[in-house]
Structures are given as structure tokens and as C-alpha cells.
Motif scaffolding. Structure first.
Motif, PDB file in Angstrom:
ATOM      1  N   PHE A   1      42.590 -18.427  72.282  1.00  0.00           N
ATOM      2  CA  PHE A   1      42.700 -19.398  71.196  1.00  0.00           C
ATOM      3  C   PHE A   1      43.359 -18.776  69.968  1.00  0.00           C
ATOM      4  CE2 PHE A   1      39.437 -21.073  73.876  1.00  0.00           C
ATOM      5  CZ  PHE A   1      39.659 -22.436  73.835  1.00  0.00           C
ATOM      6  N   ASN A   2      43.929 -19.644  69.130  1.00  0.00           N
ATOM      7  CA  ASN A   2      44.499 -19.189  67.860  1.00  0.00           C
ATOM      8  C   ASN A   2      44.424 -20.304  66.835  1.00  0.00           C
ATOM      9  OD1 ASN A   2      47.076 -20.768  67.734  1.00  0.00           O
ATOM     10  ND2 ASN A   2      47.422 -19.700  69.645  1.00  0.00           N
ATOM     11  N   THR A   3      44.430 -19.893  65.576  1.00  0.00           N
ATOM     12  CA  THR A   3      44.411 -20.830  64.450  1.00  0.00           C
ATOM     13  C   THR A   3      44.864 -20.085  63.202  1.00  0.00           C
ATOM     14  OG1 THR A   3      43.114 -22.502  63.279  1.00  0.00           O
ATOM     15  CG2 THR A   3      42.008 -20.437  63.782  1.00  0.00           C
ATOM     16  N   ARG A   4      44.927 -20.770  62.098  1.00  0.00           N
ATOM     17  CA  ARG A   4      45.232 -20.174  60.797  1.00  0.00           C
ATOM     18  C   ARG A   4      44.137 -20.634  59.849  1.00  0.00           C
ATOM     19  NH1 ARG A   4      49.338 -17.409  58.855  1.00  0.00           N
ATOM     20  NH2 ARG A   4      49.934 -17.554  56.676  1.00  0.00           N
ATOM     21  N   VAL A   5      43.523 -19.673  59.131  1.00  0.00           N
ATOM     22  CA  VAL A   5      42.390 -19.974  58.257  1.00  0.00           C
ATOM     23  C   VAL A   5      42.668 -19.464  56.847  1.00  0.00           C
ATOM     24  CG1 VAL A   5      40.707 -19.881  60.132  1.00  0.00           C
ATOM     25  CG2 VAL A   5      41.168 -17.834  58.819  1.00  0.00           C
ATOM     26  N   VAL A   6      41.916 -19.998  55.892  1.00  0.00           N
ATOM     27  CA  VAL A   6      41.953 -19.512  54.515  1.00  0.00           C
ATOM     28  C   VAL A   6      40.720 -18.652  54.311  1.00  0.00           C
ATOM     29  CG1 VAL A   6      41.886 -20.146  52.078  1.00  0.00           C
ATOM     30  CG2 VAL A   6      43.172 -21.549  53.673  1.00  0.00           C
ATOM     31  N   LEU A   7      40.946 -17.409  53.885  1.00  0.00           N
ATOM     32  CA  LEU A   7      39.865 -16.478  53.586  1.00  0.00           C
ATOM     33  C   LEU A   7      39.992 -16.022  52.142  1.00  0.00           C
ATOM     34  CD1 LEU A   7      39.948 -14.252  56.788  1.00  0.00           C
ATOM     35  CD2 LEU A   7      38.427 -16.157  56.299  1.00  0.00           C
ATOM     36  N   GLU A   8      38.982 -15.305  51.685  1.00  0.00           N
ATOM     37  CA  GLU A   8      38.965 -14.780  50.327  1.00  0.00           C
ATOM     38  C   GLU A   8      39.277 -13.291  50.375  1.00  0.00           C
ATOM     39  OE1 GLU A   8      35.263 -14.694  47.902  1.00  0.00           O
ATOM     40  OE2 GLU A   8      35.806 -16.768  47.524  1.00  0.00           O
ATOM     41  N   CYS A   9      40.151 -12.826  49.478  1.00  0.00           N
ATOM     42  CA  CYS A   9      40.442 -11.397  49.396  1.00  0.00           C
ATOM     43  C   CYS A   9      39.161 -10.672  48.983  1.00  0.00           C
ATOM     44  CB  CYS A   9      41.552 -11.137  48.386  1.00  0.00           C
ATOM     45  SG  CYS A   9      41.883  -9.378  48.110  1.00  0.00           S
ATOM     46  N   ALA A  10      38.847  -9.583  49.668  1.00  0.00           N
ATOM     47  CA  ALA A  10      37.620  -8.837  49.388  1.00  0.00           C
ATOM     48  C   ALA A  10      37.687  -8.145  48.029  1.00  0.00           C
ATOM     49  CB  ALA A  10      37.369  -7.809  50.484  1.00  0.00           C
ATOM     50  N   ARG A  11      38.881  -7.933  47.507  1.00  0.00           N
ATOM     51  CA  ARG A  11      39.019  -7.245  46.230  1.00  0.00           C
ATOM     52  C   ARG A  11      39.090  -8.203  45.051  1.00  0.00           C
ATOM     53  NH1 ARG A  11      44.113  -3.600  44.276  1.00  0.00           N
ATOM     54  NH2 ARG A  11      43.266  -2.988  42.259  1.00  0.00           N
ATOM     55  N   CYS A  12      39.990  -9.180  45.146  1.00  0.00           N
ATOM     56  CA  CYS A  12      40.235 -10.036  43.977  1.00  0.00           C
ATOM     57  C   CYS A  12      39.716 -11.460  44.146  1.00  0.00           C
ATOM     58  CB  CYS A  12      41.722 -10.073  43.656  1.00  0.00           C
ATOM     59  SG  CYS A  12      42.743 -10.889  44.896  1.00  0.00           S
TER      60      CYS A  12
ATOM     61  N   GLU B   1      45.881 -16.667  53.496  1.00  0.00           N
ATOM     62  CA  GLU B   1      46.083 -17.367  54.755  1.00  0.00           C
ATOM     63  C   GLU B   1      46.203 -16.311  55.846  1.00  0.00           C
ATOM     64  OE1 GLU B   1      49.290 -20.167  54.717  1.00  0.00           O
ATOM     65  OE2 GLU B   1      48.547 -21.154  52.910  1.00  0.00           O
ATOM     66  N   VAL B   2      45.351 -16.411  56.870  1.00  0.00           N
ATOM     67  CA  VAL B   2      45.277 -15.397  57.921  1.00  0.00           C
ATOM     68  C   VAL B   2      45.348 -16.076  59.287  1.00  0.00           C
ATOM     69  CG1 VAL B   2      43.837 -13.574  58.911  1.00  0.00           C
ATOM     70  CG2 VAL B   2      43.836 -13.934  56.444  1.00  0.00           C
TER      71      VAL B   2
ATOM     72  N   LEU C   1      42.295  -8.458  52.927  1.00  0.00           N
ATOM     73  CA  LEU C   1      42.856  -8.018  51.649  1.00  0.00           C
ATOM     74  C   LEU C   1      44.204  -8.675  51.402  1.00  0.00           C
ATOM     75  CD1 LEU C   1      42.074  -4.225  51.900  1.00  0.00           C
ATOM     76  CD2 LEU C   1      40.921  -5.889  50.458  1.00  0.00           C
ATOM     77  N   CYS C   2      44.482  -8.956  50.136  1.00  0.00           N
ATOM     78  CA  CYS C   2      45.778  -9.508  49.764  1.00  0.00           C
ATOM     79  C   CYS C   2      46.846  -8.421  49.922  1.00  0.00           C
ATOM     80  CB  CYS C   2      45.739 -10.051  48.330  1.00  0.00           C
ATOM     81  SG  CYS C   2      45.427  -8.800  47.074  1.00  0.00           S
ATOM     82  N   GLU C   3      48.067  -8.735  49.600  1.00  0.00           N
ATOM     83  CA  GLU C   3      49.176  -7.816  49.808  1.00  0.00           C
ATOM     84  C   GLU C   3      49.035  -6.504  49.033  1.00  0.00           C
ATOM     85  OE1 GLU C   3      52.841  -9.123  47.520  1.00  0.00           O
ATOM     86  OE2 GLU C   3      51.596 -10.926  47.429  1.00  0.00           O
ATOM     87  N   PHE C   4      48.201  -6.449  48.002  1.00  0.00           N
ATOM     88  CA  PHE C   4      48.046  -5.243  47.192  1.00  0.00           C
ATOM     89  C   PHE C   4      47.027  -4.277  47.775  1.00  0.00           C
ATOM     90  CE2 PHE C   4      49.370  -8.684  44.378  1.00  0.00           C
ATOM     91  CZ  PHE C   4      50.555  -8.154  43.915  1.00  0.00           C
ATOM     92  N   GLY C   5      46.164  -4.753  48.665  1.00  0.00           N
ATOM     93  CA  GLY C   5      45.161  -3.900  49.292  1.00  0.00           C
ATOM     94  C   GLY C   5      44.184  -3.335  48.276  1.00  0.00           C
ATOM     95  N   TRP C   6      43.535  -2.229  48.648  1.00  0.00           N
ATOM     96  CA  TRP C   6      42.562  -1.598  47.758  1.00  0.00           C
ATOM     97  C   TRP C   6      43.248  -0.738  46.704  1.00  0.00           C
ATOM     98  CZ3 TRP C   6      38.046  -3.633  47.553  1.00  0.00           C
ATOM     99  CH2 TRP C   6      37.423  -4.115  48.695  1.00  0.00           C
ATOM    100  N   GLU C   7      44.389  -0.164  47.041  1.00  0.00           N
ATOM    101  CA  GLU C   7      45.035   0.818  46.169  1.00  0.00           C
ATOM    102  C   GLU C   7      46.075   0.226  45.217  1.00  0.00           C
ATOM    103  OE1 GLU C   7      43.732   3.814  46.298  1.00  0.00           O
ATOM    104  OE2 GLU C   7      42.500   3.179  47.987  1.00  0.00           O
ATOM    105  N   GLY C   8      46.683  -0.888  45.580  1.00  0.00           N
ATOM    106  CA  GLY C   8      47.763  -1.455  44.770  1.00  0.00           C
ATOM    107  C   GLY C   8      47.272  -2.084  43.477  1.00  0.00           C
ATOM    108  N   ASN C   9      48.179  -2.343  42.569  1.00  0.00           N
ATOM    109  CA  ASN C   9      47.858  -2.974  41.280  1.00  0.00           C
ATOM    110  C   ASN C   9      47.863  -4.482  41.444  1.00  0.00           C
ATOM    111  OD1 ASN C   9      47.692  -0.505  39.975  1.00  0.00           O
ATOM    112  ND2 ASN C   9      49.894  -0.458  39.602  1.00  0.00           N
TER     113      ASN C   9
END
Length: 179
Positions: free
Chosen positions: A59-70, A75-76, A136-144
Motif C-alpha cells: 500500500f501507499n499514500t501521502r500524509v501530512v505530518l508535523e516537523c519534529a523540530r519546528c 507532506e510525506v 523533519l523539514c528540509e532543514f533537519g536538526w542542524e540547518g537554520n
């Protein structure tokens, strides 16, 4: 009462070796914890060995999640494989007309009504287990991350901490001898 999410597996259970394959597309309308952007789609196959009911699928789908940092929305894509086994008791009716094979489910939430599978319940469990724990969003844990930076600026008090501790630290400064 007929339910759309019930899949009758009685024929498979009464005839070991017989396979049932179905394509499934669902919005999981009863699921409040997951925001689907597109339907959960895939296929499900069921076959009985006589002692075990095997259920597989992809199975597959696309979901909306919350970034763990911000906490920003993400969309995942979520893809997962199903490979479940459920014990079967009794003798299939094709081998003994005096008895019936029945699924024995020991799940905390019922997945079966007799020999019918609650498809959406099974898919819900598999989907929740397949979603990332910390996305995580595109900035990850280390990015600004600009969202995380703006939130930390708002959260940081300008006085350096809780006001009562600032008052206490001022008391300590007045007791210190000056050089």
C-alpha cells in the motif's frame, strides 16, 4: 448490517490453498489521527493453509505530518507492505462437512467479525506503524530553520529567565562585596 470495509474470507478459509486478491482504495474515514492527502491504495491477498490465514499486500499514500523540530506541516509519502498471519481453528468444510474453519484473532481491537476482515482497521494499524516517528523539514536538526528560529525568539524571555529568579539574583549581587 452490511459494512463496506468488511472483506468476506470464509471461502478462502473453507478451501485451503484458494487465494483471494482484491485492489483497495480507501480514505480511512474513521481515522482522525492521520491527515491523508490522497487515498490509501494497494492490493490485499489472502490464502489459508488450513492452520494459518496469511494476509499480504502492498500500500501507499501521502500524509501530512508535523516537523519534529519546528512543528511545520510536511507532506510525506508512506509505503508499506502487509504480511500478517492469523491462526485458524476447526476443520475446513471442504475437508469435513461437519465443521467449519474459523479465524482466531487475539488482537486488542477486533480485526474480524466471524470470518470477515475489517480491512480499514488492519490498514489503519499498518499505516500508523509505517509512518516516521520524527519527520523533519528540509532543514533537519542542524540547518537554520526559519520557523524554528522565529519560535525560539518568541519563546525566549527578554529578561533572561523567570522574573522571580531575576529578583533573587539581584539580592545576591547586593550582598557581594565590591572591589
Amino acid at each position: 448490517m452490511k459494512r463496506d470495509d468488511l472483506l468476506d474470507l470464509n471461502d478462502v478459509l473453507q478451501h485451503p490453498g484458494r487465494e483471494l486478491a482484491v485492489d483497495i482504495s480507501t480514505e480511512l474515514p474513521e481515522e482522525m489521527d492521520v491527515d491523508l492527502l490522497k487515498p490509501l491504495e494497494g492490493y490485499l491477498e489472502a490464502v489459508s493453509t488450513g492452520n494459518i490465514l496469511l494476509i499480504t499486500g502492498s500500500f501507499n499514500t501521502r500524509v501530512v505530518l508535523e516537523c519534529a523540530r519546528c512543528s511545520g506541516p510536511l507532506e510525506v509519502d508512506v509505503d508499506f507492505e502487509l504480511d500478517e498471519q492469523f491462526p485458524v481453528e476447526g476443520t475446513p468444510s471442504s475437508l469435513n462437512p461437519q465443521d467449519l474453519a474459523r479465524v482466531v484473532s487475539d488482537e486488542p481491537f477486533p480485526l474480524f467479525d466471524g470470518n470477515s476482515l475489517f480491512v480499514e482497521q488492519l490498514l489503519r494499524q499498518a499505516l500508523l506503524l509505517s509512518m516516521p516517528m520524527q519527520s523533519l523539514c528540509e532543514f533537519g536538526w542542524e540547518g537554520n530553520c526559519p520557523i524554528a528560529a522565529s519560535r525560539s525568539e518568541k519563546a525566549t524571555p527578554s529578561y533572561g529567565g523567570r522574573p522571580e529568579f531575576t529578583l533573587l539574583s539581584n539580592l545576591l549581587k547586593s550582598e557581594e562585596p565590591e572591589n
